[in-house]
Design a protein around this motif. Structure first.
Motif: not given
Lengths: 259, 335
Positions: B95-120
């Motif tokens: 549970v500790i692992a999920l509480v930390v990892a899931v929000p962080l993963s969603i953030g990173i995933g969104l950054f990669i898919s929708h915010y970061a420039p394509r090459r980055l």
């Protein structure tokens, strides 16, 4: 709540590529303006510049002016988000949010920017917008079902309801009937002629009978060849355009000799 | 100029609709056979594992409580009072692992898919995939050598700051009470697990977010949504079931993770929420790994029984996740 748009020497670029060149156009308030022309001539691209939706594509930009109500849509400090609040859009393929119910789809625009709306106001707005889109009677008993449960034509009218729920000044329609059957198309066309009492409407269509049926003014776009920019060849009252156009290419296109 | 030779009304001409064997039939059947066999194979494996666990755990499941007194590592407890703390330790670290990892993963995933420039975005995507390939023993080493000293001051502060002290005085012990260095506690183990499962969750949610139909994103933008509003309106709801699936993948790895927990955590067999105290918790998988080499007789059966319970737990969690996804299937965007 409808306004006219004056477009002045508008050019659209995709990176280095000039896609549409030198558009001058007056879009009258409370009227339907149809844009016709062969595929790839830039009419959809131009339509998207009227609510800055072309900016979704990386490296697309515009030079020139599009003035609505004294305000240049491309003026410094103008937020595209604010432009889109004023200039709504209906797309070629119906695109209700599949994750939302019919009612929530209608309210989608209103709920943006954390705008709070009371339950009774929301219900009123849903009924008013769906009635405005000629859809209320068909869906009033299933407002909580997903938007994707409707037929294509109903989905498109749901999208129109969603667009008019935020009470825009102008409504852009990008080939709104091209994915629909003739009966649904008729329903949308009837809706368009009702909507023009309240809204300024610009519609892109490949269907020339449709342009002749629904629009007050028609603009004809053409392109000299692949890789060349699209131009507005001619714009006039629809009856004039379809009877005595002043340009030869307009007449050729309308009479089906090319395109 | 050749002229069409057989008129369509020729009674001798073979019929246009072929009868009997047609070319391509064999390939069709072979492929159907292979895919069916693969599907059955996975069921057989699952059944084999379940049967093995059940058969080998059976002696421990039916043994009298007193029979476990001879098993040294069970500290004189019977099977259930020995397994419950392990189950609790497994759950809380995950549970500790999920509480930390899931929000962080969603953030990173969104950054990669929708915010970061394509090459980055592309580079970051590869990097995340590489992270997923790091073996867990490396994460264990990293947790001991690097993370423990790093979090120690933070844990000290959590344990001794004014609010914690006030709560201890007026209400009672808190989850942060009684930190002892080095940080070989369940929170550190949970954090190491979080880092471990981050790549798999991120890689999955990124793919899901990239699948959002452009039509829906444009619909939202055309209504006057800002980018964040568009993400909340179109991307996140569309990716909901994918995010749940990704979380389950991560949870599966966290529940079963052995090496990292074994290396980082100072084990104990208690049920409590003292996240910062060493010697309180242990996970089932790490416990099996640490005691299996020395176990014999009923001890082996007891360890396998704990494995069976872990298996059932994982199974149950996945069933619940499936149910959550199917509950709103008609709103999923898949239709």
């Amino acid at each position: 709540m409808s306004k006219r748009i004056d477009v002045n020497d508008l050019n659209v670029y995709y990176g280095d590529f000039l896609a549409v060149e030198g558009i001058d156009m007056v879009i009258e308030a409370r009227s339907v303006t149809a844009l016709i022309g062969p595929s790839g001539c830039g009419k959809s691209t131009f339509l998207r510049t009227l609510n800055r939706m072309h900016e979704v594509i990386p490296k697309a930009y515009v030079t020139g002016k599009a003035v609505m109500d004294g305000q240049d849509l491309y003026g410094p400090g103008v937020d595209p988000v604010e432009v889109r609040r004023q200039v709504g859009m209906v797309f070629q393929r119906p695109n209700p949010f599949p994750t939302m119910s019919i009612a929530d789809n209608v309210l989608a625009g209103v709920r943006l920017n954390n705008r709070r709306i009371s339950k009774s106001d929301a219900a009123d707005l849903v009924e008013r917008s769906l009635t405005g889109a000629n859809l209320w009677n068909e869906v009033k008993d299933r407002l909580n079902l997903p938007g994707s449960s409707l037929s294509g034509g109903q989905q498109q009218r749901l999208c129109i309801a969603r667009a008019i729920a935020v009470e825009p000044q102008v409504l852009l329609m990008d080939e709104p009937c091209s994915a629909l059957d003739p009966i649904s198309t008729l329903a949308i066309e009837e809706l368009i002629s009702e909507l023009k009492n309240d809204y300024t409407i610009v519609i892109v269509t490949h269907n020339m009978q449709q342009a002749a049926r629904v629009s007050d003014r028609t603009g004809f776009f053409n392109i000299a060849g692949t890789g060349k920019p699209g131009h507005l060849i001619e714009m006039d009252d629809t009856t004039t355009m379809f009877s005595t156009p002043s340009e030869k290419s307009t007449e050729d296109y309308i009479s089906g000799r090319f395109g | 100029m050749a002229v069409a030779e057989s008129p369509p009304s020729d009674p001798e001409a073979p019929p246009k609709v072929r009868v009997g064997r047609t070319p391509g039939r064999l390939g069709n059947r072979v492929f159907q056979g292979i895919s069916t066999a693969s599907g059955i194979f996975i069921l057989i494996i699952l059944a084999a594992v379940a049967i093995f666990l059940l058969v080998r755990a059976w002696p421990a499941l039916i043994a009298a409580p007193s029979a476990f007194e001879d098993v040294g590592f069970m500290l004189g407890r019977d099977l259930w009072s020995w397994v419950w703390p392990l189950l609790f330790g497994t759950a809380i670290s995950s549970v500790i692992a999920l509480v930390v990892a899931v929000p962080l993963s969603i953030g990173i995933g969104l950054f990669i898919s929708h915010y970061a420039p394509r090459r980055l975005a592309q580079g970051l995507g590869y990097l995340i995939d590489l992270l997923a390939a790091i073996p867990s023993v490396i994460f264990g080493l990293w947790g001991i050598q690097w993370l423990q000293p790093l979090v120690s001051p933070l844990f000290t502060w959590l344990s001794t700051n004014g609010a914690t002290a006030w709560l201890e005085e007026n209400v009672g012990p808190t989850i942060f009470t009684g930190y002892q260095a080095p940080a070989r506690n369940i929170l550190t183990a949970g954090l190491v697990l979080a880092i471990m499962i981050l790549p798999i969750i991120t890689a999955t949610v990124r793919e899901v977010f990239l699948q959002t139909p452009r039509l829906h994103e444009e619909a939202s933008l055309a209504l006057g949504a800002t980018r964040w509003e568009m993400i909340r309106q179109a991307v996140l709801p569309f990716g909901r079931s994918g995010v749940i699936s990704a979380t389950m993948l991560g949870l599966g790895r966290a529940l079963g993770e052995t090496m990292a927990v074994l290396m980082v955590l100072s084990p104990g067999y208690l049920i409590n929420f003292y996240l910062l105290q060493p010697g309180q918790h242990q996970s089932i998988a790490a416990n099996i790994a640490s005691h299996f080499p020395e176990a014999s007789g009923l001890g082996v059966d007891a360890l396998i029984a704990s494995g069976l319970i872990l298996f059932i737990m994982t199974f149950g969690v996945n069933l619940i996740a499936r149910w959550i996804i199917s509950r709103r299937a008609e709103f999923s965007g898949a239709n």
